[in-house]
Write a protein that holds these residues in place. Structure first.
Motif, short mmCIF file in Angstrom:
data_model
loop_
_atom_site.label_atom_id
_atom_site.label_comp_id
_atom_site.label_asym_id
_atom_site.label_seq_id
_atom_site.Cartn_x
_atom_site.Cartn_y
_atom_site.Cartn_z
N TYR A 101 0.83 -1.27 -0.16
CA TYR A 101 0.11 0.09 0.00
C TYR A 101 0.74 1.41 -0.14
CZ TYR A 101 -4.88 -1.57 0.12
OH TYR A 101 -6.08 -2.36 -0.12
N TYR A 102 2.35 0.99 -0.25
CA TYR A 102 3.07 2.23 -0.56
C TYR A 102 3.18 2.57 -1.94
CZ TYR A 102 5.73 -2.05 -0.59
OH TYR A 102 6.11 -3.29 -0.80
N GLN A 103 2.25 1.86 -3.02
CA GLN A 103 2.25 2.38 -4.18
C GLN A 103 0.87 2.06 -4.76
OE1 GLN A 103 4.78 -0.85 -5.97
NE2 GLN A 103 2.98 -1.94 -6.45
N GLN A 104 0.51 2.67 -5.75
CA GLN A 104 -1.06 2.66 -6.58
C GLN A 104 -1.61 1.27 -6.81
OE1 GLN A 104 -3.08 6.12 -8.58
NE2 GLN A 104 -2.79 4.81 -10.28
N ASN A 105 -0.71 0.65 -7.40
CA ASN A 105 -1.10 -0.86 -8.00
C ASN A 105 -0.77 -1.82 -6.94
OD1 ASN A 105 -2.12 0.41 -10.67
ND2 ASN A 105 0.09 0.62 -11.25
N ILE A 106 -1.77 -2.22 -6.36
CA ILE A 106 -1.54 -3.45 -5.46
C ILE A 106 -2.06 -4.76 -5.88
CG2 ILE A 106 -1.77 -1.75 -3.30
CD1 ILE A 106 -4.88 -3.06 -3.17
N PRO A 107 -1.48 -5.94 -5.22
CA PRO A 107 -2.10 -7.02 -5.48
C PRO A 107 -3.49 -7.04 -4.86
CG PRO A 107 -0.42 -7.34 -3.95
CD PRO A 107 -0.35 -5.94 -4.35
N LEU A 108 -4.62 -7.37 -5.71
CA LEU A 108 -5.94 -7.24 -5.02
C LEU A 108 -6.14 -8.68 -4.06
CD1 LEU A 108 -8.06 -6.35 -7.95
CD2 LEU A 108 -6.98 -4.76 -6.40
N MET A 109 -5.36 -9.82 -4.14
CA MET A 109 -5.39 -10.91 -3.45
C MET A 109 -4.18 -11.33 -3.02
SD MET A 109 -8.28 -13.94 -4.50
CE MET A 109 -7.38 -15.02 -5.71
N LEU A 110 -4.02 -12.03 -2.15
CA LEU A 110 -2.81 -12.70 -1.58
C LEU A 110 -3.02 -14.33 -1.18
CD1 LEU A 110 -1.83 -9.94 1.28
CD2 LEU A 110 -1.28 -10.00 -1.21
N ASP A 167 18.11 -2.06 -14.19
CA ASP A 167 19.09 -0.84 -13.92
C ASP A 167 18.78 0.12 -15.06
OD1 ASP A 167 19.73 -2.28 -16.49
OD2 ASP A 167 21.66 -2.86 -15.87
N ASN A 168 17.62 0.06 -15.69
CA ASN A 168 17.12 1.03 -16.72
C ASN A 168 16.33 2.01 -15.96
OD1 ASN A 168 15.74 2.37 -18.80
ND2 ASN A 168 16.44 0.66 -20.18
N LEU A 169 17.01 3.47 -16.10
CA LEU A 169 16.05 4.50 -15.82
C LEU A 169 14.60 4.77 -16.20
CD1 LEU A 169 18.51 7.52 -14.91
CD2 LEU A 169 16.78 6.57 -13.30
N ASN A 170 14.52 4.66 -17.60
CA ASN A 170 13.40 4.78 -18.14
C ASN A 170 12.38 3.62 -17.71
OD1 ASN A 170 14.15 6.97 -19.72
ND2 ASN A 170 14.91 5.63 -21.25
N THR A 171 12.52 2.76 -17.46
CA THR A 171 11.94 1.44 -17.11
C THR A 171 11.31 1.79 -15.51
OG1 THR A 171 13.13 -0.03 -18.09
CG2 THR A 171 11.69 -0.93 -16.44
N LEU A 172 12.34 2.23 -14.79
CA LEU A 172 12.04 2.85 -13.46
C LEU A 172 11.12 4.04 -13.48
CD1 LEU A 172 12.39 2.83 -10.48
CD2 LEU A 172 14.20 4.66 -10.76
N LYS A 173 11.28 5.07 -14.59
CA LYS A 173 10.30 6.08 -14.69
C LYS A 173 8.79 5.57 -15.16
CE LYS A 173 13.74 9.62 -16.05
NZ LYS A 173 14.60 10.09 -16.91
N LYS A 178 3.08 4.76 -13.74
CA LYS A 178 2.11 3.64 -13.34
C LYS A 178 1.50 3.61 -11.97
CE LYS A 178 3.03 0.51 -17.31
NZ LYS A 178 3.73 -0.55 -17.47
N ASN A 179 2.59 4.02 -11.10
CA ASN A 179 1.81 3.77 -9.57
C ASN A 179 1.73 4.89 -9.04
OD1 ASN A 179 1.83 1.06 -8.36
ND2 ASN A 179 3.99 0.75 -9.33
N ASN A 180 1.47 6.19 -9.80
CA ASN A 180 1.16 7.54 -9.35
C ASN A 180 2.36 7.99 -8.21
OD1 ASN A 180 -0.37 9.49 -9.79
ND2 ASN A 180 -1.98 8.92 -8.49
N TYR A 195 4.91 9.04 -2.49
CA TYR A 195 3.82 8.67 -3.02
C TYR A 195 2.55 9.15 -1.89
CZ TYR A 195 -0.07 5.31 -3.77
OH TYR A 195 -1.28 4.87 -3.65
N ILE A 196 1.55 9.79 -2.57
CA ILE A 196 0.33 10.13 -1.65
C ILE A 196 -0.75 9.21 -1.61
CG2 ILE A 196 -1.03 12.15 -1.43
CD1 ILE A 196 1.26 13.97 -2.41
#
Length: 293
Positions: A101-110, A167-173, A178-180, A195-196
């Protein structure tokens, strides 16, 4: 089917107990889905399950398995499968939280699987985020309605490459976008993430308010990274109130070998008690349900 169904505890979930050597793969899927929708958490106990059967069973009811890129902890990959991870990389207590829950896209089920139980302690703790919301004082609810929370984390180049598995900055961006999550890249390629999020959210069906987030373990393990959106501190008395509620409504699950726990990550908070031995081996899979909530 020769199984017994009973509540996990007074306030939460259902336990499906094998009475007569039934294969877990033969259970009625629609009955499981119905129980899960109404309870948010199911414990399967007494079935003959190994890692392969655990994967097969979870595949029947889930889609969109994810790896743990961007996750807060270090997790060991099991049998080369990045969707099957150990949750045992340290032994201290982890307070109640929603997963990722420290990012927008969470797994809906565990899904949790007990490959090997601890000799003692190390119980998994759970509670219902709906009940948690009802227990919170009106002044604290009002505070959380007025003010969102903000995670602010500085990470070295080496650490973010490990954490985000690139190790790719663009991938990280792209991942941050995607995770706001607001990303600042420094000259030495260390980063700052912001992250808010809201501490209280509407349930998936929209009928309830749910207290589910990562506030308590963050305040326990890395208190400086979590403040309100306006950079004011979360009052100590609010954190104390939340910890008191958590203890009051927590159910402890003492693991037995082969146990499987199915959790709605939009409603049920989980954590664990500390443990001391090296026996405990619990695996997790992060996914979405293959059915509507």
């Amino acid at each position: 089917m020769n199984t017994k169904i009973q509540p996990i505890s007074d306030g939460i979930g259902q336990e499906i107990i094998n009475l007569d050597n039934v294969s877990i793969l033969e259970l009625d899927k629609q009955e499981i889905i119905s129980l899960f929708r109404s309870n948010g958490i199911l414990l399967f106990r007494g079935f003959d399950v190994d890692t392969g059967i655990f994967k097969e069973f979870t595949n029947l009811l889930s889609i969109d398995f994810i790896n743990y890129a961007g996750g807060a902890f270090s997790r060991r990959v099991i049998n080369g499968d990045e969707t099957l991870l150990s949750v045992n990389d340290f032994k201290s207590e982890i307070k109640l939280h929603g997963e990722m829950y420290y990012q927008q896209n969470i797994p809906l089920m565990l899904w949790f699987f007990c490959a090997n139980p601890p000799l003692e302690d190390g119980e998994t703790t759970v509670c219902d985020g709906r009940q948690f919301f009802y227990e919170i004082s009106s002044s604290t609810k009002e505070l959380f309605n007025k003010k969102k929370l903000k995670f602010t984390v500085s990470i070295s180049k080496e650490d973010w490459q490990k954490k985000y598995q690139t190790d790719n900055l663009n991938t990280l961006k792209e991942m941050c976008q995607k995770n706001n999550t607001h990303l600042t890249v420094n000259d030495d390629q260390s980063i700052l993430l912001e992250y808010i999020f809201s501490a209280i959210i509407p349930s998936r069906c929209g009928k309830y308010q749910v207290f589910i987030n990562s506030l308590l373990p963050t305040k326990q393990l890395s208190p400086k990274i979590l403040k309100f959106e306006d950079d004011s501190e979360i009052p100590e008395e609010v954190v104390s109130e939340l910890n008191e509620i958590a203890e009051k409504i927590t159910t402890e699950i003492s693991w037995r070998k082969g146990d499987i726990l199915m959790i709605d990550n939009t409603r049920i908070l989980h954590g664990r008690r500390a443990f001391a031995d090296d026996q405990r081996d619990i695996y997790i899979r992060l996914c979405s349900p293959a059915f509507s909530f």
